[in-house]
Motif scaffolding. Structure first.
Motif, PDB file in Angstrom:
ATOM      1  N   ARG A 299       0.835  -1.192   0.000  1.00  0.00           N
ATOM      2  CA  ARG A 299       0.000   0.000   0.000  1.00  0.00           C
ATOM      3  C   ARG A 299       0.871   1.244   0.000  1.00  0.00           C
ATOM      4  O   ARG A 299       1.870   1.324   0.694  1.00  0.00           O
TER       5      ARG A 299
ATOM      6  N   ALA B 277      -5.822  -5.132  -3.960  1.00  0.00           N
ATOM      7  CA  ALA B 277      -5.332  -5.062  -2.587  1.00  0.00           C
ATOM      8  C   ALA B 277      -4.728  -3.710  -2.263  1.00  0.00           C
ATOM      9  O   ALA B 277      -4.660  -3.315  -1.100  1.00  0.00           O
TER      10      ALA B 277
ATOM     11  N   GLY C 134      -6.791  -1.241  -0.155  1.00  0.00           N
ATOM     12  CA  GLY C 134      -7.134  -1.578   1.223  1.00  0.00           C
ATOM     13  C   GLY C 134      -8.487  -2.253   1.336  1.00  0.00           C
ATOM     14  O   GLY C 134      -9.162  -2.558   0.358  1.00  0.00           O
ATOM     15  N   TRP C 135      -8.878  -2.478   2.598  1.00  0.00           N
ATOM     16  CA  TRP C 135     -10.125  -3.177   2.881  1.00  0.00           C
ATOM     17  C   TRP C 135     -11.321  -2.311   2.513  1.00  0.00           C
ATOM     18  O   TRP C 135     -11.380  -1.133   2.883  1.00  0.00           O
ATOM     19  N   SER C 136     -12.292  -2.884   1.818  1.00  0.00           N
ATOM     20  CA  SER C 136     -13.533  -2.171   1.524  1.00  0.00           C
ATOM     21  C   SER C 136     -14.580  -3.161   1.041  1.00  0.00           C
ATOM     22  O   SER C 136     -14.232  -4.151   0.373  1.00  0.00           O
TER      23      SER C 136
ATOM     24  N   ALA D  63     -14.104  -5.982  -1.941  1.00  0.00           N
ATOM     25  CA  ALA D  63     -14.403  -7.397  -1.717  1.00  0.00           C
ATOM     26  C   ALA D  63     -15.400  -7.909  -2.750  1.00  0.00           C
ATOM     27  O   ALA D  63     -15.249  -9.018  -3.286  1.00  0.00           O
TER      28      ALA D  63
ATOM     29  N   TYR E  85      -9.784 -13.130  -0.689  1.00  0.00           N
ATOM     30  CA  TYR E  85      -9.699 -11.678  -0.543  1.00  0.00           C
ATOM     31  C   TYR E  85      -9.143 -11.310   0.831  1.00  0.00           C
ATOM     32  O   TYR E  85      -8.259 -10.452   0.950  1.00  0.00           O
ATOM     33  N   VAL E  86      -9.656 -11.959   1.868  1.00  0.00           N
ATOM     34  CA  VAL E  86      -9.171 -11.677   3.223  1.00  0.00           C
ATOM     35  C   VAL E  86      -7.685 -12.026   3.335  1.00  0.00           C
ATOM     36  O   VAL E  86      -6.896 -11.250   3.894  1.00  0.00           O
TER      37      VAL E  86
ATOM     38  N   GLN F  74      -5.569  -9.415   1.544  1.00  0.00           N
ATOM     39  CA  GLN F  74      -5.498  -8.154   2.286  1.00  0.00           C
ATOM     40  C   GLN F  74      -4.571  -8.277   3.494  1.00  0.00           C
ATOM     41  O   GLN F  74      -3.783  -7.362   3.775  1.00  0.00           O
ATOM     42  N   ILE F  75      -4.657  -9.388   4.206  1.00  0.00           N
ATOM     43  CA  ILE F  75      -3.762  -9.589   5.346  1.00  0.00           C
ATOM     44  C   ILE F  75      -2.311  -9.647   4.871  1.00  0.00           C
ATOM     45  O   ILE F  75      -1.414  -9.043   5.467  1.00  0.00           O
TER      46      ILE F  75
ATOM     47  N   SER G 207      -1.101  -8.261   2.234  1.00  0.00           N
ATOM     48  CA  SER G 207      -0.705  -6.916   1.833  1.00  0.00           C
ATOM     49  C   SER G 207      -0.406  -6.047   3.045  1.00  0.00           C
ATOM     50  O   SER G 207       0.524  -5.230   3.017  1.00  0.00           O
ATOM     51  N   ASP G 208      -1.179  -6.206   4.117  1.00  0.00           N
ATOM     52  CA  ASP G 208      -0.891  -5.467   5.350  1.00  0.00           C
ATOM     53  C   ASP G 208       0.486  -5.824   5.883  1.00  0.00           C
ATOM     54  O   ASP G 208       1.265  -4.948   6.298  1.00  0.00           O
TER      55      ASP G 208
END
Length: 289
Positions: A55, A75, A78-80, A84, A144-145, A148-149, A151-152
């Motif tokens: 990010r 990704a 961010g989360w949205s 998703a 997706y989850v 995202q994790i 990518s975090d």
């Protein structure tokens, strides 16, 4: 494994017996072709690879340092809920393209069994197929989850740490997928996928709700059979055409070839070796987006 002509003859026999309407066969073919067209369009024409992303940019990191994991795409935002929804929709279309060819014998077997009980075949059969695809759509939400994790975590690491740990993580993912090919869970799920007649005999449920339940159950066995292979696809960047085509062929061979279990073992050995090579830094992930 029957030849292509053998499969066509078998489908014509079903049609002559009135057990699988020609419209159902054609609609499944059209759906598969359309799913592949949309998937190829997404992969070639749209700048939205669905893999890990750092990010806020790559912080000067070269694009190859994530060893094939995509550096931009869904990704990165961010989360949205919107992200998703888009991810799951694209994933489901891709799964329809990749999985329906191997699932076709099971769908035809369901339709044949349904025709013996009720003249109404098309609607229950599509409900069965929808239940099957719902499982893969739910898997897309899980992917997706996970993306995202990942990518975090990638964003939190310094560039040199990312360059050091990315090959290890990628290699471990691929090697773990290879090891899964030899586990009892893989063998059990693959056996259900390879035996449409036995599945129908053991798990038949009447009515449209029954068709949905059967589709969900078969989708669960299919997910148990193939999830590790698609972990490799996610590691490759999800929109890698080469990996999509290769894994489609692998899934098809495992489920429909006479020596499918041996194919699964051979693929497992290759993935273990590839994972070890990538993790050690001796090679990069091949054929990435």
């Amino acid at each position: 494994m029957p030849s292509q002509a053998g499969w066509l003859d078998r489908l014509k026999q079903f049609e002559r017996r009135g057990r699988v309407p020609l419209g159902l066969l054609l609609s499944l073919l059209v759906l598969t072709v359309a799913a592949w067209w949309l998937t190829l369009y997404q992969a070639v024409s749209m700048d939205m690879p669905m893999g890990l992303a750092v990010r806020g940019g790559s912080d000067g990191m070269a694009s190859g340092e994530m060893s094939g994991m995509a550096m931009s795409g869904i990704a990165a935002s961010g989360w949205s809920p919107e992200g998703a929804a888009v991810f799951v929709a694209l994933w489901t279309v891709m799964m329809a393209a990749m999985m329906l060819p191997a699932a076709a014998p099971m769908i035809f077997m369901f339709a044949q069994a349904q025709a013996r009980r009720d003249p109404s075949v098309a609607v229950p059969t599509w409900i069965f197929a929808a239940g099957y695809m719902l499982v893969w759509a739910a898997a897309g939400l899980g992917v997706y989850v996970a993306v995202q994790i990942g990518s975090d975590v990638a964003t939190a690491l310094a560039p040199d740490a990312r360059a050091r740990w990315a090959p290890l993580a990628l290699g471990a993912t691929i090697a773990a997928a290879g090891l899964y090919q030899f586990l009892p869970a893989k063998r059990v799920c693959l056996s259900h996928c390879r035996s449409p007649l036995a599945f129908v005999a053991l798990h038949w449920r009447d009515g449209r709700l029954g068709a949905l339940r059967m589709g969900l159950r078969h989708g669960a066995y299919c997910f148990g059979c193939c999830w590790a292979l698609f972990a490799v696809l996610v590691a490759a960047g999800t929109m890698s055409l080469a990996w999509m085509l290769l894994l489609t062929l692998v899934v098809f061979a495992e489920k429909l070839f006479a020596h499918g279990p041996r194919v699964a073992s051979a693929v497992g050995a290759v993935l273990i070796g590839l994972g070890a090579a990538i993790g050690s830094g001796s090679t990069a992930m091949p054929w990435v987006s």
